[in-house]
Design a protein around this motif. Structure first.
Motif, PDB file in Angstrom:
ATOM      1  N   PHE A  36      43.229  37.486  40.346  1.00 35.45           N
ATOM      2  CA  PHE A  36      42.283  37.355  39.416  1.00 35.45           C
ATOM      3  C   PHE A  36      43.068  37.746  37.937  1.00 35.45           C
ATOM      4  CE2 PHE A  36      40.140  38.445  43.214  1.00 35.45           C
ATOM      5  CZ  PHE A  36      39.161  37.735  43.376  1.00 35.45           C
ATOM      6  N   ARG A  56      50.089  41.784  46.162  1.00 33.23           N
ATOM      7  CA  ARG A  56      49.088  41.982  47.483  1.00 33.23           C
ATOM      8  C   ARG A  56      48.798  40.573  47.837  1.00 33.23           C
ATOM      9  NH1 ARG A  56      43.790  44.765  45.271  1.00 33.23           N
ATOM     10  NH2 ARG A  56      43.626  42.771  43.987  1.00 33.23           N
ATOM     11  N   SER A  75      45.756  44.614  57.387  1.00 33.22           N
ATOM     12  CA  SER A  75      45.271  45.859  58.281  1.00 33.22           C
ATOM     13  C   SER A  75      45.342  45.135  59.859  1.00 33.22           C
ATOM     14  CB  SER A  75      43.724  45.910  58.289  1.00 33.22           C
ATOM     15  OG  SER A  75      43.173  44.751  57.977  1.00 33.22           O
ATOM     16  N   THR A 120      37.775  38.666  49.631  1.00 36.68           N
ATOM     17  CA  THR A 120      38.963  37.824  49.624  1.00 36.68           C
ATOM     18  C   THR A 120      39.853  37.974  51.027  1.00 36.68           C
ATOM     19  OG1 THR A 120      40.102  39.101  48.237  1.00 36.68           O
ATOM     20  CG2 THR A 120      38.947  37.320  47.279  1.00 36.68           C
ATOM     21  N   PHE A 121      39.784  39.520  51.364  1.00 39.65           N
ATOM     22  CA  PHE A 121      40.448  39.732  52.619  1.00 39.65           C
ATOM     23  C   PHE A 121      39.715  39.915  53.588  1.00 39.65           C
ATOM     24  CE2 PHE A 121      43.294  41.573  49.246  1.00 39.65           C
ATOM     25  CZ  PHE A 121      44.531  40.742  49.645  1.00 39.65           C
ATOM     26  N   ARG A 122      38.542  39.244  53.630  1.00 37.53           N
ATOM     27  CA  ARG A 122      37.543  38.828  54.700  1.00 37.53           C
ATOM     28  C   ARG A 122      37.155  40.365  55.570  1.00 37.53           C
ATOM     29  NH1 ARG A 122      41.521  36.436  54.519  1.00 37.53           N
ATOM     30  NH2 ARG A 122      42.392  37.315  56.488  1.00 37.53           N
ATOM     31  N   VAL A 147      37.401  41.786  46.026  1.00 37.75           N
ATOM     32  CA  VAL A 147      38.914  42.049  46.542  1.00 37.75           C
ATOM     33  C   VAL A 147      38.587  42.105  48.111  1.00 37.75           C
ATOM     34  CG1 VAL A 147      40.840  43.645  46.780  1.00 37.75           C
ATOM     35  CG2 VAL A 147      39.812  43.024  44.576  1.00 37.75           C
ATOM     36  N   ILE A 173      44.039  34.836  46.355  1.00 36.63           N
ATOM     37  CA  ILE A 173      43.593  34.781  45.007  1.00 36.63           C
ATOM     38  C   ILE A 173      44.039  35.880  44.186  1.00 36.63           C
ATOM     39  CG2 ILE A 173      41.331  35.942  45.309  1.00 36.63           C
ATOM     40  CD1 ILE A 173      40.264  33.744  43.338  1.00 36.63           C
ATOM     41  N   ARG A 182      42.725  44.035  39.649  1.00 42.11           N
ATOM     42  CA  ARG A 182      41.640  44.576  40.541  1.00 42.11           C
ATOM     43  C   ARG A 182      42.150  45.411  41.563  1.00 42.11           C
ATOM     44  NH1 ARG A 182      37.130  39.811  41.351  1.00 42.11           N
ATOM     45  NH2 ARG A 182      36.815  39.356  39.208  1.00 42.11           N
ATOM     46  N   LEU A 183      43.019  46.340  41.208  1.00 40.45           N
ATOM     47  CA  LEU A 183      43.737  47.231  42.303  1.00 40.45           C
ATOM     48  C   LEU A 183      42.677  48.248  42.426  1.00 40.45           C
ATOM     49  CD1 LEU A 183      47.228  47.763  40.655  1.00 40.45           C
ATOM     50  CD2 LEU A 183      46.436  46.008  42.176  1.00 40.45           C
ATOM     51  N   LEU A 184      42.697  48.736  43.761  1.00 40.40           N
ATOM     52  CA  LEU A 184      41.734  49.709  44.366  1.00 40.40           C
ATOM     53  C   LEU A 184      42.438  51.087  43.762  1.00 40.40           C
ATOM     54  CD1 LEU A 184      41.165  48.422  47.638  1.00 40.40           C
ATOM     55  CD2 LEU A 184      39.961  48.124  45.812  1.00 40.40           C
ATOM     56  N   LYS A 224      33.671  43.336  41.301  1.00 35.89           N
ATOM     57  CA  LYS A 224      35.173  42.739  41.137  1.00 35.89           C
ATOM     58  C   LYS A 224      35.769  43.203  42.493  1.00 35.89           C
ATOM     59  CE  LYS A 224      35.209  41.570  36.436  1.00 35.89           C
ATOM     60  NZ  LYS A 224      35.761  41.843  34.929  1.00 35.89           N
ATOM     61  N   ILE A 225      35.505  44.474  42.501  1.00 36.78           N
ATOM     62  CA  ILE A 225      36.350  45.338  43.747  1.00 36.78           C
ATOM     63  C   ILE A 225      35.752  44.864  44.734  1.00 36.78           C
ATOM     64  CG2 ILE A 225      36.664  47.611  44.521  1.00 36.78           C
ATOM     65  CD1 ILE A 225      38.354  47.588  42.378  1.00 36.78           C
ATOM     66  N   ARG A 233      35.990  51.004  53.429  1.00 39.63           N
ATOM     67  CA  ARG A 233      37.367  50.852  52.706  1.00 39.63           C
ATOM     68  C   ARG A 233      37.329  50.554  51.367  1.00 39.63           C
ATOM     69  NH1 ARG A 233      41.576  46.624  55.434  1.00 39.63           N
ATOM     70  NH2 ARG A 233      43.007  47.816  54.018  1.00 39.63           N
ATOM     71  N   GLY A 276      49.474  46.510  50.788  1.00 43.59           N
ATOM     72  CA  GLY A 276      49.310  46.444  52.365  1.00 43.59           C
ATOM     73  C   GLY A 276      47.877  46.394  52.723  1.00 43.59           C
ATOM     74  N   PHE A 277      46.990  46.134  51.526  1.00 44.74           N
ATOM     75  CA  PHE A 277      45.355  46.305  52.024  1.00 44.74           C
ATOM     76  C   PHE A 277      45.084  44.942  52.827  1.00 44.74           C
ATOM     77  CE2 PHE A 277      41.168  45.242  50.763  1.00 44.74           C
ATOM     78  CZ  PHE A 277      40.556  46.520  51.179  1.00 44.74           C
ATOM     79  N   GLY A 278      45.677  43.732  52.846  1.00 45.75           N
ATOM     80  CA  GLY A 278      45.443  42.724  53.484  1.00 45.75           C
ATOM     81  C   GLY A 278      46.154  42.693  54.907  1.00 45.75           C
TER      82      GLY A 278
END
Lengths: 281, 261
Positions: free
Chosen positions: B77, B140, B97, A178-180, A175, B75, B81-83, A171-172, A189, B93-95
């Protein structure tokens, strides 16, 4: 009508008075020393009382004075430095090879099918079986010793890294997808931070094995090192020297393990792990 | 416009999870997908997200085929599903970059403020409640400004009060930029509160069964007679979708257009 109030909850650690926190900081290491110190004092007392002559198992005072003599003559530091160099070099090689191959096997299914059966078969070989071969291939000097230690370190690192990558939560990873994230970005990362706790554990296991293997390595015709002190003590009938070398091994092993733990701590603060030391039990 | 044209998915083990699903979703529309277990709701969402490829059929966004995760599609979920190794701010800010550090900081701060978690920017995910964690997941997903946001039962693990709070909050956030929302849910109440249209699916294999437009004005009063009536109609359709003896409307009209109430 019922009203609920939002009350900020503080952690139990921050609620504890500073003096209690200070007390805990000192009592925890002291607790770890309690057992060996009690055993040492009991044995010292048993020899002093005449219940044992302390010839084969010398009392702690004799062991300490042997360490002192070795230190004063400079011999102790020479042997310690030699052993540390061997463990350091073997550990570095074993970690590098184990990390690279473990990562490759964990990340690519085809590589795992290709590599893993062979590596697992090699893992089953007793370490001592490599000794004659390494002496033949690499000679009696440093290279064969470092190679043997590296072999000992390699397997727990390889298994730890591969297993950790294979058990990263899908699942991680999604993530990241989904952010390619690209392949290297996914490794940097997502995968690396996710495997870090297991990696630290495998580093500690690998280092422990490195300390075990250095003894076997220094039995292979060494003229320096703590393993040499053991052999020398056995051949010359000096049990105090043997025990002194064992004590130094224990101190060095524990210190280097503690250094890994301390170095990893800032990177693992995020862990939401079970911690009995926090008072659960 | 998001167009799904006879989308189907058969898994390698032979399970036919989704069959000939077709619909068109307008920009800014909120579509809720409901149905019994195993009716292919999540399969459908994962195919739109590009996480799983459809076995056949086509999914397009403004004419562009969606076969892999797309920058315009986000998406959320069921679980946040946090890191766990990143702070709340870094998770949001993960997406981002590919934007400058200054812009990232500004957008993250704005997103934190929108979800009411500015004071939690430096907290670890383990320090958040379930509702707070899901707010971070919403932030996010929205901070990258997607045109389409997919939500896979995002509030199902939360208690009733938090769920209701987050539903209202989601609508507030949606009203700012009006992305297209596709929401998979088991909760008919949630579907009626949020959606412009409810798509009812039938299980084994997952197919579109019926669609219903929800024309109630926003904000919707959960206690109104009209809300209850709409809910009952959806529940009736849901019951019929689970009755294998009920005729399959998709056999008559593949797109389901003819079945709109």
């Amino acid at each position: 009508m019922t009203m609920t109030l939002d009350t900020p909850v503080e952690s139990t650690q921050s609620l504890a008075p500073p003096s209690a926190a200070r007390w805990r900081r000192w009592t925890r290491p002291a607790l770890g020393l309690l057992l060996p110190l009690t055993a040492a004092v009991a044995w010292e007392w048993a020899v002093a009382a005449g219940w044992s002559n302390g010839r084969l198992v010398p009392p702690p005072s004799t062991v300490i004075s042997t360490i002192d003599e070795l230190a004063r003559s400079g011999e102790l530091f020479r042997h310690m430095a030699t052993t540390l160099e061997r463990v350091g070099a073997g550990f570095a090689l074993g970690v590098a090879a184990g990390t690279v191959l473990g990562a490759i096997s964990g990340y690519w299914g085809l590589a795992r099918q290709l590599l893993d059966p062979t590596i697992q078969a090699l893992r089953a070989i007793p370490s001592i079986a490599w000794v004659p071969l390494f002496i033949l291939w690499l000679g009696i000097f440093e290279l064969s010793k470092v190679a043997l230690i590296a072999v000992g370190v390699f397997f727990p690192i390889y298994l730890g890294v591969m297993g950790a990558i294979l058990s990263v939560d899908r699942k991680i990873v999604e993530v990241g997808r989904t952010f390619r994230l690209s392949g290297p970005a996914m490794i940097r990362r997502i995968l690396l931070p996710a495997v870090l706790p297991a990696y630290v554990v495998s580093l500690r296991v690998g280092l422990g094995l490195g300390w075990m293997f250095v003894v076997a390595a220094e039995f292979m015709g060494a003229s320096e090192g703590l393993g040499y002190l053991l052999i020398d003590g056995q051949q010359l009938g000096k049990p105090a020297q043997i025990l002194a070398a064992i004590v130094i091994f224990a101190i060095l092993g524990k210190t280097t393990d503690w250094l890994i733990e301390i170095a990893a701590m800032p990177f693992l603060r995020w862990q939401d792990a079970f911690a009995p030391s926090r008072g659960a039990f | 416009m998001l167009v799904l044209d006879r989308v189907g998915k058969t898994y390698p083990n032979g399970v036919n999870a989704l069959e000939r699903f077709s619909t068109e979703i307008r920009l800014g529309e909120i579509v809720a997908v409901i149905g019994g277990s195993g009716c292919g709701k999540s399969t459908l969402l994962r195919a739109i997200a590009g996480l799983d490829r459809a076995s056949y059929g086509a999914i397009t966004l403004d004419g562009e085929a969606l076969t892999a995760p797309h920058p315009k599609v986000g998406i959320i979920f069921q679980e946040p599903r946090l890191l766990p190794w990143l702070s709340v701010a870094d998770n949001i800010g993960f997406g981002l970059s590919d934007v400058s550090a200054t812009e990232r900081r500004e957008r993250v701060a704005a997103a934190l403020a929108k979800v009411g978690l500015s004071d939690k920017a430096k907290a670890w995910p383990r320090e958040l409640s379930g509702g707070q964690a899901q707010r971070v997941a919403i932030a996010r997903a929205l901070v990258v400004r997607p045109e389409v946001l997919l939500l896979d039962e995002p509030f199902s693990a939360l208690d009733a009060f938090t769920r209701r709070d987050l539903q209202d909050h989601l609508l507030d956030l949606w009203s700012e930029t009006r992305p297209t929302l596709v929401l998979v849910t088991h909760d008919v109440d949630e579907a009626v509160v949020l959606a412009d249209r409810v798509v009812v699916m039938r299980p084994r294999p997952g197919r579109l069964f019926e669609q219903a437009e929800i024309s109630l004005a926003r904000p919707r009063d959960r206690n109104s007679e009209l809300f209850e009536t709409t809910k009952r109609r959806i529940l009736t359709a849901l019951d019929r979708s689970l009755d294998q003896a009920a005729p399959d409307p998709t056999a008559a009209a593949e797109t389901g257009d003819a079945l709109w109430w």
